[in-house]
Design a protein around this motif. Structure first.
Motif, PDB file in Angstrom:
ATOM      1  N   SER A 275       0.843  -1.199   0.000  1.00 28.10           N
ATOM      2  CA  SER A 275       0.000   0.000   0.000  1.00 28.10           C
ATOM      3  C   SER A 275       0.874   1.243   0.000  1.00 28.10           C
ATOM      4  O   SER A 275       0.513   2.262  -0.586  1.00 28.10           O
ATOM      5  CB  SER A 275      -0.953  -0.019   1.198  1.00 28.10           C
ATOM      6  OG  SER A 275      -0.231  -0.115   2.390  1.00 28.10           O
ATOM      7  N   GLY A 276       2.049   1.160   0.661  1.00 28.72           N
ATOM      8  CA  GLY A 276       2.966   2.295   0.645  1.00 28.72           C
ATOM      9  C   GLY A 276       3.414   2.617  -0.765  1.00 28.72           C
ATOM     10  O   GLY A 276       3.389   3.775  -1.201  1.00 28.72           O
ATOM     11  N   MET A 277       3.787   1.559  -1.510  1.00 29.53           N
ATOM     12  CA  MET A 277       4.217   1.804  -2.874  1.00 29.53           C
ATOM     13  C   MET A 277       3.056   2.298  -3.731  1.00 29.53           C
ATOM     14  O   MET A 277       3.236   3.154  -4.600  1.00 29.53           O
ATOM     15  CB  MET A 277       4.793   0.538  -3.485  1.00 29.53           C
ATOM     16  CG  MET A 277       5.436   0.809  -4.817  1.00 29.53           C
ATOM     17  SD  MET A 277       5.837  -0.701  -5.672  1.00 29.53           S
ATOM     18  CE  MET A 277       4.289  -1.530  -5.633  1.00 29.53           C
ATOM     19  N   ALA A 278       1.874   1.760  -3.474  1.00 32.17           N
ATOM     20  CA  ALA A 278       0.713   2.159  -4.265  1.00 32.17           C
ATOM     21  C   ALA A 278       0.444   3.653  -4.114  1.00 32.17           C
ATOM     22  O   ALA A 278       0.141   4.339  -5.099  1.00 32.17           O
ATOM     23  CB  ALA A 278      -0.505   1.341  -3.856  1.00 32.17           C
ATOM     24  N   ILE A 279       0.571   4.174  -2.887  1.00 35.31           N
ATOM     25  CA  ILE A 279       0.280   5.606  -2.702  1.00 35.31           C
ATOM     26  C   ILE A 279       1.369   6.444  -3.384  1.00 35.31           C
ATOM     27  O   ILE A 279       1.075   7.481  -3.996  1.00 35.31           O
ATOM     28  CB  ILE A 279       0.120   5.970  -1.198  1.00 35.31           C
ATOM     29  CG1 ILE A 279      -0.608   7.299  -1.029  1.00 35.31           C
ATOM     30  CG2 ILE A 279       1.447   6.062  -0.471  1.00 35.31           C
ATOM     31  CD1 ILE A 279      -2.087   7.179  -1.063  1.00 35.31           C
TER      32      ILE A 279
END
Lengths: 210, 144
Positions: free
Chosen positions: A112-116
């Motif tokens: 999710s960190g990379m997605a944001i």
């Protein structure tokens, strides 16, 4: 003879130990005349065998057949699901796989960190932020702290509200969308397993030639 | 006075923007059924708080690191953890997306390849891996 009626409601899913002996009381709620209730509750429905796999369906017809064999004068009234799923686990209770759970947590964390960050890069967030600050304050050349801090808070708040965590006190009994989705998923899996098991029992009854 | 009004407005716009992004992010993940699959895999039924905390920590942490330029000076070996997990995450996301769009069942049915479903899946997986490797190892450096 109204007292010869047995009311049954099967549970949806029951965790059992390998090799366990399944009685009707384990898989159903029973309401009957006290004369029979005990005997029916202890009625053996199935003995788990290794070849049953880790999911087994027991059909209501099977149970009715066994009850009538016990006492042909009994009438069975059923409510709810017409089948029950038995899930075999070594402790007789589903325990989370903790190592996998840690891996899943890390997966969601980094993912999710990379997605944001992907999203920010994709929509050119820094440029948009500076532009918004410029449009609103008339000055382009400042670091957009004033935008970035509330934005970051907003992201977390938006997620929390979606997960229904913030107003928990007020919306006490309302489940959050994640819980609903998890429930729906389980429901679909159960439905699939039950359909497969029905196909299997039909094959067994028809014999291998059919 | 006008300046203060502008600054308050900036803060409000920022907060609302974050709000929209945060809830849209979660909504997308939920539509894709990624988390129920993980719940099933880990057998952590009725423990949604664990998965929520992971998403929340990841998004907030990386969001702040991205915007406020938080730098850690770790060795290169540490890169393995984010690399593996992010790779798996993207893979799951891609697989979930094709599943939501029902691509494989429809193709298999139209072409009557139901029996070869596993082969079709394998083709897709190998294609993605090969594509990713080719992209990073062959094509990407040329743009620098």
């Amino acid at each position: 003879m109204g007292d010869g009626i047995v009311y049954l409601r099967l549970r949806r899913r029951v965790d059992v130990m390998p090799g366990a002996i399944i009685t009707l009381g384990d898989i159903a709620s029973i309401e009957a005349d006290s004369r029979y209730e005990d005997r029916i509750g202890k009625l053996v429905i199935w003995k788990m065998r290794p070849e049953d796999g880790n999911l087994l369906m027991i059909d209501m017809l099977q149970i009715v057949r066994l009850i009538r064999r016990l006492d042909p004068s009994l009438t069975v009234e059923t409510f709810g699901e017409p089948h029950v799923l038995l899930e075999v686990t070594s402790e007789g209770k589903v325990k989370p796989r903790y190592l996998l759970l840690v891996a899943a947590w890390l997966l969601l964390f980094f993912g999710s960190g990379m997605a944001i960050m992907n999203f920010h890069a994709d929509v050119d967030m820094p440029v948009v932020q500076r532009r918004i600050v410029e449009l609103l304050t008339g000055r382009p050349d400042r670091h957009a702290w004033l935008f970035e801090v509330p934005y970051s808070l907003g992201v977390g708040l938006g997620m929390l509200i979606f997960f229904n965590r913030v107003f928990r006190k007020r919306l006490n009994d309302e489940p959050n969308p994640l819980e609903v989705e998890m429930f729906m998923y389980q429901q679909n899996v159960n439905h699939y397993v039950i359909t497969q098991e029905y196909a299997k029992t039909r094959q067994r009854e028809d014999g291998p030639d059919a | 006075m006008r300046e203060l009004g502008g600054e308050i407005l900036v803060a409000i716009v920022g907060l609302s923007g974050g709000f929209a992004v945060g809830s849209a992010f979660v909504a997308l993940l939920i539509v894709l059924d990624l988390i129920p699959r993980l719940v099933q895999l880990t057998r952590a039924y009725r423990r949604s708080a664990i998965f929520e905390s992971a998403l929340l920590a990841g998004v907030i942490g990386f969001n702040c690191a991205d915007l406020f330029d938080w730098r850690l000076s770790l060795g290169k070996g540490w890169l393995v953890a984010p690399a593996v997990f992010q790779g798996v995450f993207v893979g799951m996301l891609a697989a979930a997306l094709t599943e939501v769009l029902n691509v494989i069942p429809i193709v298999a049915k139209r072409l009557r390849l139901n029996r070869y479903l596993l082969l079709l899946l394998l083709a897709m997986v190998l294609g993605k891996v090969a594509g990713s490797l080719a992209d990073w190892l062959l094509f990407q450096p040329m743009h620098d």
